[in-house]
Design a protein around this motif. Structure first.
Motif: not given
Length: 324
Positions: A128-143
């Protein structure tokens, strides 16, 4: 009687000439068509292999980029090329998905080519872009699920590896996202680096340097095992999406009817290239490795292509994604 005799002599002369030509193969430069733009992941693989094959064949193997329409323009050109061993073709997983993705193809992926051998399986990474808010994949899925109408997913165009990975991802999480198709991996990556799009899934041959430099956020790899060059990245199963696996395999082909002697020479040169220490090291740097020697054969590629076409057809049909 005289005409029959002259025809027989002419036929024998032609056969002798063809035999001598085959025996002397290769006697001139070989062109390796890559159906994508220069600088992309498939182009990178092709140039490494072509350079090594040039040495063992004792003839230059040049790479020519014939991009467009998810690789189908380059494939169509090779299908119509002279079957003399001087035009070969390196394509990725798209060779197996095009027959279902495209409503009209001017070639048949199975019957219009002579397989030479498999080359490599390239893992993919979710970045993801460097400033994407999710810090890990679990958070990526939720976001992603919470912001499905706002999140943008970049890909390199219909039929590209990044398109296929994204399609599988959206199916796996049962969530439709806004996709932004580009004309190649380079433009997609440039916009991700610039923050114009949110995330993408792409081959390690294109993402490893960006990940290591910290220019993008990396979340997971799409293979069963972690990638040695990116040991800190979990697999998709480890990260929270069990069973999600996709690797971008590459194969080498020639036009249908290419003489067996030429195919055998090219297969031997490919096998030699995949044992080349420089090629192996460069592949490792890019997060991949050559296939086993018994996979770099016409028989292995033929079987693999057929099985991959059968695997992807129902997935693509279920997704309802087609290109004209």
């Amino acid at each position: 009687m005289k005409k029959t005799f002259l025809k027989t002599v002419a036929c024998l002369a032609l056969c002798a000439s063809a035999f001598a030509h085959a025996e002397n193969y290769p006697s001139k430069t070989i062109t390796m068509i890559v159906p994508f733009s220069a600088g992309g992941p498939t182009d990178t693989v092709a140039r490494l292999v072509a350079q090594s094959m040039s040495t063992s064949l004792k003839q230059t193997v040049i790479v020519e980029n014939v991009g467009g329409a998810g690789g189908t323009i380059g494939a169509a050109r090779v299908a119509k090329a002279a079957p003399d061993g001087y035009t070969i073709f390196l394509h990725h997983i798209g060779m197996s998905t095009a027959p279902t993705l495209y409503r009209k193809l001017s070639y048949n992926a199975i019957t219009d080519f002579e397989p030479i051998g498999l080359v490599t399986d390239v893992p993919m990474t979710f970045i993801a872009r460097s400033n994407f808010p999710a810090k890990d994949f679990k958070e990526l899925l939720a976001y992603v699920k919470a912001n499905k109408d706002k999140v943008t997913y970049a890909n390199a165009g219909v039929g590209s590896a990044s398109h296929l990975c994204g399609m599988l991802f959206m199916t796996a999480i049962d969530t439709e996202l806004t996709t932004v198709p580009y004309k190649g991996t380079g433009p997609a990556m440039n916009d991700l680096l610039g923050g114009q799009v949110d995330f993408m899934c792409d081959q390690t041959t294109n993402t490893t340097s960006q990940i290591k430099s910290g220019k993008v956020k990396a979340y997971a790899v799409t293979t069963k095992k972690r990638v040695p060059s990116l040991p800190e990245l979990p697999t998709m199963s480890e990260a929270g999406l069990p069973g999600f696996e996709i690797a971008v395999w590459h194969g080498l082909y020639a036009p249908k009817g290419t003489p067996k002697q030429a195919i055998d020479s090219l297969a031997t040169a490919l096998q030699t290239a995949l044992k080349d220490a420089t090629v192996k090291q460069r592949f490792a740097d890019l997060g991949t490795e050559p296939v086993a020697q018994d996979q770099a054969t016409p028989e292995a590629l033929r079987a693999h292509l057929k099985s991959e076409i059968a695997k992807w057809a129902p997935i693509i049909k279920k997704a309802g994604v087609y290109a004209d």
